[in-house]
Motif scaffolding. Sequence first.
Motif, PDB file in Angstrom:
ATOM      1  N   SER A   1       0.861  -1.186   0.000  1.00  0.00           N
ATOM      2  CA  SER A   1       0.000   0.000   0.000  1.00  0.00           C
ATOM      3  C   SER A   1       0.898   1.236   0.000  1.00  0.00           C
ATOM      4  O   SER A   1       1.824   1.345   0.820  1.00  0.00           O
ATOM      5  CB  SER A   1      -0.900  -0.011   1.236  1.00  0.00           C
ATOM      6  OG  SER A   1      -1.689   1.152   1.300  1.00  0.00           O
TER       7      SER A   1
ATOM      8  N   ASP B   1      -5.764  10.134  -8.631  1.00  0.00           N
ATOM      9  CA  ASP B   1      -6.197   8.854  -8.058  1.00  0.00           C
ATOM     10  C   ASP B   1      -6.306   8.939  -6.544  1.00  0.00           C
ATOM     11  O   ASP B   1      -7.107   8.241  -5.922  1.00  0.00           O
ATOM     12  CB  ASP B   1      -5.200   7.734  -8.419  1.00  0.00           C
ATOM     13  CG  ASP B   1      -5.165   7.444  -9.905  1.00  0.00           C
ATOM     14  OD1 ASP B   1      -6.243   7.372 -10.513  1.00  0.00           O
ATOM     15  OD2 ASP B   1      -4.055   7.297 -10.457  1.00  0.00           O
TER      16      ASP B   1
ATOM     17  N   GLU C   1     -11.678   3.499  -7.586  1.00  0.00           N
ATOM     18  CA  GLU C   1     -10.725   2.609  -6.911  1.00  0.00           C
ATOM     19  C   GLU C   1      -9.849   1.932  -7.966  1.00  0.00           C
ATOM     20  O   GLU C   1     -10.351   1.397  -8.959  1.00  0.00           O
ATOM     21  CB  GLU C   1     -11.465   1.548  -6.104  1.00  0.00           C
ATOM     22  CG  GLU C   1     -12.344   2.117  -4.989  1.00  0.00           C
ATOM     23  CD  GLU C   1     -11.522   2.549  -3.776  1.00  0.00           C
ATOM     24  OE1 GLU C   1     -10.285   2.370  -3.811  1.00  0.00           O
ATOM     25  OE2 GLU C   1     -12.111   3.056  -2.817  1.00  0.00           O
ATOM     26  N   THR C   2      -8.524   1.942  -7.742  1.00  0.00           N
ATOM     27  CA  THR C   2      -7.595   1.419  -8.741  1.00  0.00           C
ATOM     28  C   THR C   2      -6.612   0.440  -8.098  1.00  0.00           C
ATOM     29  O   THR C   2      -6.468   0.380  -6.881  1.00  0.00           O
ATOM     30  CB  THR C   2      -6.810   2.567  -9.400  1.00  0.00           C
ATOM     31  OG1 THR C   2      -6.176   3.347  -8.367  1.00  0.00           O
ATOM     32  CG2 THR C   2      -7.727   3.457 -10.213  1.00  0.00           C
ATOM     33  N   VAL C   3      -5.905  -0.305  -8.948  1.00  0.00           N
ATOM     34  CA  VAL C   3      -4.902  -1.260  -8.487  1.00  0.00           C
ATOM     35  C   VAL C   3      -3.837  -1.410  -9.574  1.00  0.00           C
ATOM     36  O   VAL C   3      -4.140  -1.283 -10.773  1.00  0.00           O
ATOM     37  CB  VAL C   3      -5.534  -2.635  -8.153  1.00  0.00           C
ATOM     38  CG1 VAL C   3      -6.203  -3.243  -9.379  1.00  0.00           C
ATOM     39  CG2 VAL C   3      -4.496  -3.605  -7.587  1.00  0.00           C
TER      40      VAL C   3
ATOM     41  N   ARG D   1     -11.642  -4.868 -14.190  1.00  0.00           N
ATOM     42  CA  ARG D   1     -11.863  -4.724 -12.749  1.00  0.00           C
ATOM     43  C   ARG D   1     -11.735  -6.076 -12.066  1.00  0.00           C
ATOM     44  O   ARG D   1     -12.169  -7.102 -12.609  1.00  0.00           O
ATOM     45  CB  ARG D   1     -13.243  -4.125 -12.462  1.00  0.00           C
ATOM     46  CG  ARG D   1     -13.379  -2.686 -12.916  1.00  0.00           C
ATOM     47  CD  ARG D   1     -14.768  -2.128 -12.648  1.00  0.00           C
ATOM     48  NE  ARG D   1     -14.855  -0.745 -13.047  1.00  0.00           N
ATOM     49  CZ  ARG D   1     -14.527   0.281 -12.273  1.00  0.00           C
ATOM     50  NH1 ARG D   1     -14.114   0.054 -11.036  1.00  0.00           N
ATOM     51  NH2 ARG D   1     -14.624   1.524 -12.709  1.00  0.00           N
TER      52      ARG D   1
ATOM     53  N   THR E   1     -14.433  -5.159  -3.036  1.00  0.00           N
ATOM     54  CA  THR E   1     -14.552  -3.886  -3.750  1.00  0.00           C
ATOM     55  C   THR E   1     -13.952  -4.018  -5.142  1.00  0.00           C
ATOM     56  O   THR E   1     -12.831  -4.520  -5.296  1.00  0.00           O
ATOM     57  CB  THR E   1     -13.819  -2.759  -2.983  1.00  0.00           C
ATOM     58  OG1 THR E   1     -14.409  -2.611  -1.691  1.00  0.00           O
ATOM     59  CG2 THR E   1     -13.915  -1.439  -3.734  1.00  0.00           C
TER      60      THR E   1
ATOM     61  N   ARG F   1     -11.973  -2.946  -8.256  1.00  0.00           N
ATOM     62  CA  ARG F   1     -10.898  -1.986  -8.513  1.00  0.00           C
ATOM     63  C   ARG F   1     -10.423  -2.137  -9.965  1.00  0.00           C
ATOM     64  O   ARG F   1     -10.256  -3.247 -10.459  1.00  0.00           O
ATOM     65  CB  ARG F   1      -9.720  -2.211  -7.565  1.00  0.00           C
ATOM     66  CG  ARG F   1     -10.038  -1.879  -6.109  1.00  0.00           C
ATOM     67  CD  ARG F   1      -8.839  -2.171  -5.218  1.00  0.00           C
ATOM     68  NE  ARG F   1      -9.110  -1.870  -3.830  1.00  0.00           N
ATOM     69  CZ  ARG F   1      -8.820  -0.714  -3.232  1.00  0.00           C
ATOM     70  NH1 ARG F   1      -8.239   0.253  -3.937  1.00  0.00           N
ATOM     71  NH2 ARG F   1      -9.088  -0.511  -1.962  1.00  0.00           N
ATOM     72  N   GLU F   2     -10.193  -1.000 -10.604  1.00  0.00           N
ATOM     73  CA  GLU F   2      -9.743  -0.995 -11.988  1.00  0.00           C
ATOM     74  C   GLU F   2      -8.231  -1.184 -12.060  1.00  0.00           C
ATOM     75  O   GLU F   2      -7.470  -0.514 -11.347  1.00  0.00           O
ATOM     76  CB  GLU F   2     -10.120   0.333 -12.654  1.00  0.00           C
ATOM     77  CG  GLU F   2      -9.674   0.420 -14.109  1.00  0.00           C
ATOM     78  CD  GLU F   2      -9.945   1.785 -14.695  1.00  0.00           C
ATOM     79  OE1 GLU F   2      -9.396   2.068 -15.779  1.00  0.00           O
ATOM     80  OE2 GLU F   2     -10.697   2.574 -14.075  1.00  0.00           O
TER      81      GLU F   2
ATOM     82  N   LEU G   1      -1.699  -1.122  -4.002  1.00  0.00           N
ATOM     83  CA  LEU G   1      -2.911  -0.325  -3.805  1.00  0.00           C
ATOM     84  C   LEU G   1      -2.536   1.078  -3.355  1.00  0.00           C
ATOM     85  O   LEU G   1      -1.465   1.297  -2.788  1.00  0.00           O
ATOM     86  CB  LEU G   1      -3.821  -0.968  -2.753  1.00  0.00           C
ATOM     87  CG  LEU G   1      -4.361  -2.360  -3.053  1.00  0.00           C
ATOM     88  CD1 LEU G   1      -5.254  -2.833  -1.911  1.00  0.00           C
ATOM     89  CD2 LEU G   1      -5.131  -2.382  -4.370  1.00  0.00           C
TER      90      LEU G   1
END
Length: 817
Positions: free
Chosen positions: A112, A135, A142-144, A165, A171, A173-174, A194
């Motif tokens: 993270s 972001d 929400e992204t990854v 996603r 959740t 996350r894109e 993340l």
Amino acid sequence: MKLKYILRRLLRTPMFTLIVVLTLAIGIGANTAIFSVIDGILLKPLAYPHSEELVELNHQAPGIKIEDIGIAPFLYFIYREQNRSFEDIGMTDGFTVSVTGLAEPEEVAVLSVTDGVLPLLKVQPALGRVFSRTDDSQGSPETVILTFGYWKARLGGDPSAIGRRILIDGTAREIIGVLPEKFHYLDSKAELVLLMRRDRNKTYLGNFSFQAVARLKPGVSIEQASADIARMIPIALDSFPAPTGYNKSMFVEARLAPLIKPLKQALVGDIGKVLWVLMGTIGIVLLIACANVANLLLVRADGRRQELAIRAALGAGWAQIGRELMMESMALGLAGGVAGLALAYGALQLLVAIAPANLPRIESISIDGPVLLFTLGISLFAGLLFGAIPVVKYAGPQLGTALRAGGRTLSQSKERHRARNILVVVQVALALVLLIGSGLMIRTFQTLKHVQPGFTNAEQVQTLRISIPESQVKDDAQAIRMEQAIIDKIAAIPGVVSVALSSIVPMTNRGWQDGIFAQDHVYNESQIPPLRHFKMVSPGLLKTMGNSLVAGRDFTWTDLYEKRPVAMVSENVARELWGNPGAAIGKRIRESLKAPWREVVGVVSDERDDGVNQPAPPIAFWPALMDNFSGNQTFAGRNPAYMIRSTRTGSSGFVNEIGRAVWSVNPNLPLADVHTLQEIYTKSLAVASFTLVMLAIAGAMALLLGVVGIYGVISYSVSQRTREIGIRMALGARKEELTRMFVGQGLRLALVGVACGLVAAVALTRLMKSLLFEVNPVDPLTFASVALGLVLAAALASYLPALRATSVDPMEALRAE
């Protein structure tokens, strides 16, 4: 042409050449291997552009006696906004998440980060992009970001994965990027990255749960950056409110101070001390090998005295003869280097395959250009070192006396023995130093193994972690009931004795520390009490772990579901606060000045949570479900470690049965960190084990070479004194007297070497002090036992050639030339 002649001469004595090359290969190979480790871990720069500019931004708090406290969000915001020393600052953390929807549910390690971390590391993604400031803003999607390995393994390396996603802790996350194949952040095993979204408006003082990395501006030193941080700490303390139950003066009294290190130094830690000690140790093995080879060359040169003298008489200069002898030594040194390189390669392959725990940057260890240059250097140095002695002794004007040597009436003079004897003494002395170092590590390891960790039969305890995110179970009490239902299902598996929950697995360095206040003690408003480890546990943990209940009782499930204000403490906390464990029962404690009081209902035996080489930390045990704890209206342990005591922990299929039990309650809960407690306990001894093995190998090689050296000298002495032996036997000497004569010669050399080695060991073993545990660097038992053992080995090495002396036929000896 001269080199060709030298090589031909070496090949005419293949046994001599083979023994020398193998002896050197052991010494050079061991040094090459350990240098490869040092180069990969300590010397190579980190794999980021201009990595010398990267630093770890840490803190210490001498006011509460903490040397390494990390960083908190309130400091991060001020540093990033107001610093004058850094191009950027990033904050990092590590944990695991549940990923569903790709295949079976799995628990995946996550890095993270704040949005600045990857840019300041100058990471260029293999696909897509990295995080931006947009972001990181509230309300953004929400992204990854995926690591290259995870992208290949789970998504087949499909470029169209960008924009797709995936479900992480329920959740969506894109996926916005894929990291380069060789990228990894320090020693993190993370597979996903993340974004750490911290709301500045909801930030308060405290929460030192993070790490920080920064890049220095050009020309800025660590000292200047430290002064800049020290300037901003008071600003940060004035910019944010204190959390409930605390006040600003408590943080002022902690006396926060910057602790900035180069990022590589922060990663490597104290392992450098171990590696440099090992480098010195293995270097001694090379010196012993050189002494051994020098002795062999002396014997070889002694046999060529007449040849060398004749060449000198025919006009060969001393420099020419010396140059040829030295070239022969250099050729042997290089051959030993080539063979040693092969041994080192095999050893490193084994080391990387084993991957000792707590050895950082292991993927950087390889045989590359610097390692090859090092091997070449020590090969030439070794050739020069062991070759110089026969050159000095035999490539001089004294060669003229060799023309008169070798007659039937001449016995070998003491002068011809002296050089070989001195070399044997050196070998014995150096071997003793290494054996004492090995002995001290053996004593340390034995001491560590006899330390009671606080739990019992670790091989029968299976540990694993299960996370229940709020996206799956929103109600805290319901999450705890699901955890209890999983306990019941696991407990029904054949062979399971007991099951319980804990927020911390011992010896995994995942603890939460905070202070506790006792109701019957007086604290001023600015005082932060000593820190304790916090554990959130379920009923039955003590039985499962094998902890002793020193006084009082364990928690019950009723305590949890009714959220009763109860607590337990470790025995050392009870003794510190109330004098004895029994007096702690009924006392009341709390974690902050505004928190409700909680009654101490039990005192638990001390446990070495930080490793067996560290004192048992003071621990406060709290129920896994509570009201009004640490600023939370309801506190629930949603990421517990399941501790399972069973006689089947080592059997195949046991973990599969546990998985089926878990999934019968909730099919979307993956298992993570699956280990036996014995594996974790063994890992805590990894540095001591690694050092012990390396020193033991070095000591064994030194002992072997030292004993071979004594054997060689006595054996050569016997061969050169055949005529003398024959005369003694003809005059009535008994075999026992001859045996004593030669064994006595070997023992005298060994005793002189032992005496010299003891003096050296007293000085050198003090360098190992930081590696030892409750063992004196000048431990009398280790010194005495090693010295005695080496003398006995020397006696045996002398006895074998002495037996050969007693088998000499007097008549044959008298006719011998």
